[in-house]
Write an enzyme that holds these catalytic residues in place. Structure first.
Site, short mmCIF file in Angstrom:
data_model
loop_
_atom_site.label_atom_id
_atom_site.label_comp_id
_atom_site.label_asym_id
_atom_site.label_seq_id
_atom_site.Cartn_x
_atom_site.Cartn_y
_atom_site.Cartn_z
N ASN A 135 -32.48 112.45 36.37
CA ASN A 135 -32.20 113.69 37.11
C ASN A 135 -32.98 113.78 38.43
O ASN A 135 -32.96 112.85 39.22
CB ASN A 135 -32.45 114.90 36.22
N VAL A 171 -37.66 102.31 14.31
CA VAL A 171 -38.84 101.54 13.90
C VAL A 171 -39.05 100.49 14.98
O VAL A 171 -38.17 99.68 15.26
CB VAL A 171 -38.65 100.88 12.53
N GLY A 229 -33.97 98.01 22.00
CA GLY A 229 -33.95 96.76 21.26
C GLY A 229 -33.66 95.55 22.13
O GLY A 229 -33.54 95.64 23.35
#
Length: 622
Positions: free
Chosen positions: A487, A284, A538
Site C-alpha cells: 500500500n 510451520v 516456502g
C-alpha cells in the site's frame, strides 16, 4: 559578410566550449588515455566524459496493471529518466497487494474483494500516470527522502478528500459503518443470546477487536512509486539496491561489513477446515542455525521438504509419524496410490498443505522427517510457528478455538504456549500467538518465554505507515515486528521505522504478503535495513523462490567482496530483567555442535532485542 558571420560563429563556439572547459578536459582525456592505448579508444573517451554529464532526472512514470503470483491484479511502476539528453527506461517495481487469500471464503465475499482489488489497482494506475508523473518529473531518483515526502503529502491530501466525501454522504444519508469491525458486532449482538452468566462474565474481560484499518483506494501507487524510485537511484549510482538502502539508513555512510537476514522457511501449512481439527497452526517454519551459510540452510530445508512430501504422499491428511510405516499406513498407500491434486498439496505460500487433528501432529511430523534424514531439531534446525491467533477468536465465548470444539481463554493460551515450548524446545519463534488486544497476556507470555523464544507481532502490528507516525508504536510487548511493504508504505518509512525498532531493541522481520509478486526487491530491502529475519514463504512457486535466489546471490556477492559479517548465536531477552538494563544478560542459544561448518551469515545482531509475543504464534497444546 559571410566571412564575418563565420568568424563570429567560430568566436562564439570557442567561447562556449572554453566556458564549459571542453579544451582543457579534452587535453586531460587524451593525455590520460595515450599511455594506456586502450583497444576501444572511443569507448574510453565516452566513459571519461560521461562523469561530467548532468545527473539523470525522472522524465516519466508509467503505471500498469499486472498479475501477481496467484493471478490477482496488482500494480507495476516503470520509471524513465533523461540520461545524457536521451529518455531511458531505468527499472520497474511491482508492489505486492495487502489482500489476504481466504480459505473457503463465500463467493459473495470473494466477488466483493475482487471488485475492491480491481478498483484499487485501476485508481493506482491513474495516480501514477497522471498526478505522480507530473509531480516527480525533473527530480533526481537519488532524492529518495524528498520524493517520499511529496508522496506522503499527496497521500494525505487524498485521505482528506475521502473524508470530506464520506462526511457529505453521511449528511445526505446516515449509514451505519459498524461493518468495518465485524468482531465487535458479533460481541454485542450475540452477548444477549448467551444466557449463561459464566459466558457473559468472560466476555466482559475480553477487549473488543479494534476496528480494521481502512485502506485508501489507489494507495498502491505510493508504495510502488517509492520503490521504483529507490531501484532507479541504485541503478543510477551503479550499486545494488541493498547497498543503496543501507546508505539511506546510515545517511550515506557506507557500511564496511553487512550481515544477512536468516530465512524463516515455511514448510507446512495446516488446513483449518474439516475434516482436520487443528486451527491454531497456520505455518510451520524452519530457521537454519547461524553456523550454516544460507546456501547450506536452504539445502537442508529442501531435503526436509522432500522427505515430508514422501511421508505425506499416501493421503492428503498427515499420518501420525509413529504410524507412517504401520500396516494401516501401507493399506492407505494401496487405496490411494495417486497423489492428491497439486493445488491441494502446495499452498499459495509455496509450502505443503496438510490437515492435522492435534497440536503435536505437525511438530512430530517435522521431527520424523528430520530424523529420517539424520538431522536433529533444536541442533541442526529450529522451528518457528505462525499461530495467526487473531483468526481464531470466538467473540461469543470470549475464547480462541484452537481445535474444532476446543476453546482456550487468553490466559489459558499463555499456559498452552509455555507447555508447548517446554515440550518442543526446538521452537524458538512464535508469530501472532495472541490478538493484539490481549496486551496483558502478551506481557505474561514475554516474561514466561522471552528468554528462550522470539515472540513476534505480525497482524498484531499495524501497517508500516501508521507505525512510523505513531510515536508510541501501538503494538503489544514483543520481541519484534514483521513489516510488509504494501500500500502506501514508502522506502523512507522502512528506514525510519527500523531505526526506531533498533533503538527499542526489537527485532525486525521483513515479510511477504499472501499475494506476492515476482519482484525480489524485498530481499534487498531486508539486507539493507539490517533485518534479523526474512519471512518469504516456502520453497515452491516462482514468486517465492525468486526471492530465495536473490538472497543466495547477495550472500555470494558479499562473500566475494569480503564484506560479509557473521553474527553470533540467537540471543533472547529476559523480560523480567528489562527494568534493570545494566544487569540485563541476554540468554544465548548454544550453537549446534558441528564440525567443518562455516559460520552462518545472519542478520544484524539481536543483542538485547525484545522478543515480540507475536513470534510466539505457535499452536496450543491440548
Amino acid at each position: 559578410m559571410e566571412a564575418d558571420r563565420d568568424e563570429r560563429l567560430r568566436r562564439e563556439a570557442a567561447e562556449y566550449y572554453r566556458g564549459h572547459r571542453v579544451p582543457q578536459r579534452m587535453e586531460e582525456a587524451l593525455n590520460t588515455l595515450f599511455p594506456l592505448r586502450p583497444a576501444d579508444l572511443y569507448g574510453d573517451l565516452a566513459n571519461y566524459f560521461s562523469k561530467f554529464s548532468k545527473a539523470p532526472v525522472v522524465c516519466k512514470l508509467a503505471g500498469r496493471k499486472v498479475l501477481d503470483g496467484v493471478g490477482q491484479p496488482t500494480l507495476e511502476v516503470e520509471i524513465y529518466c533523461t540520461v545524457k539528453n536521451r529518455e531511458k527506461r531505468i527499472c520497474s517495481a511491482i508492489i505486492s497487494s495487502h489482500y489476504q487469500i481466504p480459505e473457503n471464503a463465500l463467493s459473495e465475499t470473494t466477488e466483493a474483494d475482487e471488485k475492491e482489488r480491481n478498483d484499487s489497482v485501476t485508481t493506482a494506475v491513474e495516480w501514477v500516470n497522471e498526478s505522480l508523473n507530473t509531480m516527480i518529473r525533473d527530480w533526481k531518483p537519488t532524492d529518495q527522502c524528498e520524493i517520499d515526502k511529496m508522496l506522503g503529502e499527496y497521500f494525505s491530501k487524498k485521505e482528506e478528500e475521502k473524508k470530506e466525501i464520506e462526511e457529505e454522504e453521511e449528511d445526505d444519508d446516515t449509514v451505519s459503518v459498524t461493518s468495518c469491525a465485524p468482531s465487535a458486532v458479533a460481541q454485542s449482538g450475540q452477548k444477549k443470546e448467551a444466557k449463561t452468566g459464566k459466558k457473559s462474565s468472560i466476555q466482559t474481560t475480553i477487549p473488543p477487536a479494534e476496528p480494521s484499518e481502512s485502506v485508501l483506494c489507489g494507495s498502491l501507487a505510493i508504495g510502488g512509486t517509492s520503490l521504483a524510485v529507490a531501484k532507479a537511484g541504485a541503478s543510477i549510482n551503479g550499486i545494488p539496491l541493498y547497498l543503496h538502502t543501507a546508505l539511506l539508513k546510515r545517511s550515506q555512510d557506507s557500511p564496511k561489513e553487512m550481515t544477512l537476514p536468516l530465512p524463516m522457511v515455511t514448510l507446512l501449512s495446516c488446513e483449518k477446515f474439516s475434516p482436520s481439527k487443528l486451527k491454531l497452526v497456520k505455518e510451520v517454519m524452519l530457521i537454519p542455525p547461524v553456523q550454516l551459510s544460507l546456501k547450506q540452510g536452504i539445502e537442508r530445508a529442501l531435503d526436509i521438504q522432500k522427505e515430508m512430501m514422501r511421508l505425506l504422499e499416501p493421503a492428503g491428511k498427515a499420518p501420525s509419524p509413529h504410524l507412517a510405516d504401520s500396516k494401516k499406513g501401507r493399506a492407505r498407500n494401496k487405496e490411494k496410490q495417486a497423489p492428491p491434486p497439486a493445488l491441494k498439496r502446495v499452498s499459495h505460500l509455496g509450502c505443503l498443505i496438510t490437515g492435522c487433528d492435534n497440536l503435536e501432529q505437525p511438530l512430530l511430523l517435522m521431527q520424523t522427517a528430520c530424523n529420517n534424514i539424520g538431522l536433529e531439531l533444536g541442533k541442526d534446525l529450529y522451528l518457528a510457528i505462525n499461530c495467526a491467533a487473531h483468526e481464531l477468536m470466538d467473540y461469543v465465548k470470549g475464547k480462541y478455538e484452537i481445535l474444532t470444539g476446543t476453546f482456550r481463554s487468553p490466559d489459558e493460551m499463555v499456559d498452552t504456549y509455555m507447555e508447548l515450548v517446554n515440550k518442543f524446545p526446538s521452537i524458538i519463534a512464535l508469530v501472532d500467538p495472541l490478538r493484539k488486544e490481549d496486551r496483558q497476556q502478551w506481557n505474561n507470555l514475554c516474561r514466561a518465554l522471552g528468554s528462550k523464544c522470539y515472540l513476534i507481532a505480525e497482524d498484531a502490528a499495524t501497517n508500516t505507515s501508521k507505525l512510523k507516525t505513531d510515536q508510541n508504536i501501538n503494538i503489544p510487548m514483543c520481541s519484534g515486528v514483521v513489516l510488509k511493504y504494501v500500500n502506501q508504505t514508502k522506502v523512507s518509512d522502512l528506514v525510519e521505522l527500523t531505526a526506531r525498532l533498533d533503538g527499542q531493541r526489537r527485532v525486525t522481520i521483513l515479510g511477504s504478503p499472501d499475494g506476492e509478486s515476482s519482484d525480489d526487491s524485498l530481499v534487498d530491502l531486508a539486507v539493507g535495513l539490517g533485518a534479523r529475519f526474512v519471512k518469504l514463504g516456502g520453497l515452491s512457486r516462482g514468486e517465492r523462490v525468486t526471492k530465495y535466489n536473490r538472497l543466495l546471490a547477495i550472500e555470494e556477492e558479499l562473500a566475494k567482496n569480503r564484506t560479509l559479517r557473521y553474527d553470533a548465536n540467537f540471543e533472547f531477552t529476559d523480560f523480567d530483567e528489562e527494568s534493570q538494563p545494566e544487569k540485563q544478560q541476554p540468554e544465548v542459544l548454544p550453537p549446534p555442535q558441528q564440525d567443518s561448518v562455516p559460520s552462518q551469515l545472519s542478520v544484524p545482531a539481536l543483542q538485547g532485542h525484545k522478543v515480540p509475543p507475536q513470534l510466539l504464534e505457535s499452536s496450543t497444546l491440548t
